[in-house]
Design a protein around this motif. Structure first.
Motif, PDB file in Angstrom:
ATOM      1  N   GLY A 110     -44.723  29.067  18.404  1.00 47.11           N
ATOM      2  CA  GLY A 110     -44.589  29.190  19.856  1.00 47.11           C
ATOM      3  C   GLY A 110     -45.736  29.929  20.506  1.00 47.11           C
ATOM      4  O   GLY A 110     -45.560  30.602  21.524  1.00 47.11           O
ATOM      5  N   ALA A 131     -40.378  32.628  23.848  1.00 47.82           N
ATOM      6  CA  ALA A 131     -40.145  31.282  24.364  1.00 47.82           C
ATOM      7  C   ALA A 131     -38.693  30.863  24.154  1.00 47.82           C
ATOM      8  O   ALA A 131     -38.057  30.300  25.058  1.00 47.82           O
ATOM      9  N   ALA A 132     -38.157  31.132  22.956  1.00 48.42           N
ATOM     10  CA  ALA A 132     -36.764  30.785  22.674  1.00 48.42           C
ATOM     11  C   ALA A 132     -35.816  31.556  23.583  1.00 48.42           C
ATOM     12  O   ALA A 132     -34.828  31.003  24.085  1.00 48.42           O
ATOM     13  N   ALA A 135     -35.876  29.996  27.004  1.00 50.61           N
ATOM     14  CA  ALA A 135     -35.142  28.732  27.015  1.00 50.61           C
ATOM     15  C   ALA A 135     -33.637  28.982  27.070  1.00 50.61           C
ATOM     16  O   ALA A 135     -32.904  28.312  27.812  1.00 50.61           O
ATOM     17  N   LEU A 163     -32.530  27.428  18.818  1.00 50.93           N
ATOM     18  CA  LEU A 163     -33.920  27.880  18.880  1.00 50.93           C
ATOM     19  C   LEU A 163     -34.021  29.371  18.596  1.00 50.93           C
ATOM     20  O   LEU A 163     -34.882  29.827  17.838  1.00 50.93           O
ATOM     21  N   LYS A 170     -41.208  27.276  16.062  1.00 50.13           N
ATOM     22  CA  LYS A 170     -41.423  25.978  16.694  1.00 50.13           C
ATOM     23  C   LYS A 170     -42.816  25.902  17.325  1.00 50.13           C
ATOM     24  O   LYS A 170     -43.253  26.823  18.017  1.00 50.13           O
ATOM     25  N   LEU A 191     -39.339  21.476  23.831  1.00 52.61           N
ATOM     26  CA  LEU A 191     -39.861  22.651  24.526  1.00 52.61           C
ATOM     27  C   LEU A 191     -40.796  22.245  25.651  1.00 52.61           C
ATOM     28  O   LEU A 191     -41.710  21.447  25.477  1.00 52.61           O
ATOM     29  N   SER A 204     -38.858  27.893  31.570  1.00 55.11           N
ATOM     30  CA  SER A 204     -38.443  26.680  30.873  1.00 55.11           C
ATOM     31  C   SER A 204     -38.068  25.602  31.884  1.00 55.11           C
ATOM     32  O   SER A 204     -37.330  25.855  32.839  1.00 55.11           O
TER      33      SER A 204
END
Length: 361
Positions: A110, A131-132, A135, A163, A170, A191, A204
């Protein structure tokens, strides 16, 4: 977008690692090594010969990125290369510059990196863990206002929770900045994030996409006032530069599109697995299949400043079109390794990235 290459290289690396580990374990207790997203890229004697994944312009400079956090730059049209300072050792998959100085690169774990000096040095702006979390927060906000029992939100929530549970593993697979502040990144498992402040903050956009199975997003293309996304299982979307919602496009092919290109006249090209290439002259409303010389996966593309369209495939072949795909011809080049990126300079010189580094065919 070169996930197939990365998977092959990763498999070989794992196999070699297992063999070496079996030999060394009986004699030496290995010191702990930081994860690739936590250690800086090491200096390499000949970085231009390493596995590289993408190449782009930064004004008159060329910048390429690849495995183990390698970022290179050239000030002599690709004749020689210098290694940049990078704070991570993850594979970098894509790079884009909004100006001669301001650029962004994305990759595994990520990772999102930013350069303010034309690619000489890079700083991290986003990682997989953050990032997860972003999201998940976006889906949780939707869930609070969604009707009870909304199946779509429930599916999105499960994907986002997965995630977070999986950890920061990822990859992001493409990046495009419209200017020094507004940018878009896409990656595996659906993503997609946007920024309006040069990457200081990310949002996101998964809720804007009709992608309930969280299929991979491989490529971003911009043409005129339209933005296109391409991904696996025939996935394609169109939006506007003004930030409108993404409309899912119906395409004839149900395999993966690894790369996309678009122009200001409504022409769009999607290319991918087994040499499947489709062209639209009406912003994706209808499609025409193109025939390539060989059924080999097309993994990279670019358009020159003069409008020349270039395609690169896994067999080391380069294809060109001066009419946005209406006619495509193979280029006569020396034998090349499997390619990952292609760029044409103003003087016609080609620069490619490959499993054997960056080349001038």
């Amino acid at each position: 977008m070169n996930v197939l290459f990365l998977q092959t290289a990763a498999a070989r690396a794992v196999a070699l690692g297992l063999m070496l580990g079996a030999v060394l374990a009986a004699n030496v207790q290995a010191a702990p090594v930081a994860e690739a997203d936590l250690r800086a890229a090491v200096a390499v004697a000949q970085p231009e010969r390493a596995v590289l994944q993408a190449v782009t312009r930064a004004g008159a400079r060329l910048v390429a990125v690849g495995e183990r956090g390698l970022a290179l730059y050239s000030d002599d049209q690709g004749k020689s290369w210098q290694q940049a300072r990078v704070p991570v050792s993850v594979t970098l998959t894509a790079v884009h510059f909004a100006s001669a100085s301001q650029g962004w690169a994305v990759g595994h774990f990520g990772t999102v990196l930013h350069s303010a000096d034309g690619g000489k040095s890079w700083q991290r702006q986003l990682d997989g863990k953050r990032a997860a979390a972003l999201a998940l927060a976006e889906v949780e906000a939707r869930a609070k206002v969604a009707p009870a029992g909304d199946a779509g939100v429930a599916k999105a929530l499960a994907n986002a929770q997965r995630l977070v549970a999986d950890g920061p593993d990822k990859p992001f697979l493409d990046v495009h900045f419209f200017d020094a502040r507004r940018g878009l990144i896409v990656g595996a498992y659906g993503l997609i994030f946007a920024t309006s402040d040069g990457g200081q903050h990310w949002q996101s956009l998964a809720a804007q996409l009709d992608n309930p199975q969280a299929h991979h997003l491989y490529s971003i293309a911009v043409g005129g006032n339209a933005v296109y996304l391409a991904g696996e299982q025939g996935l394609a979307f169109r939006s506007t530069l003004g930030g409108g919602p993404f409309q899912r496009l119906s395409t004839p092919y149900q395999g993966s599109y690894f790369t996309a290109q678009a122009d200001e006249h409504g022409n769009v090209l999607l290319a991918g697995l087994r040499g499947n290439v489709y062209r639209s002259a009406d912003q994706g409303a209808s499609w025409q299949q193109l025939t390539l010389p060989a059924p080999v996966s097309v993994v990279a593309s670019s358009r020159s400043s003069k409008g020349m369209l270039l395609l690169a495939n896994q067999a080391g072949q380069l294809l060109a079109s001066s009419d946005m795909g209406q006619t495509i011809r193979p280029l006569a080049t020396p034998p090349l390794p499997p390619l990952t990126g292609v760029l044409q300079l103003d003087d016609g010189q080609l620069i490619v990235t490959s499993l054997r580094g960056v080349l001038r065919p």
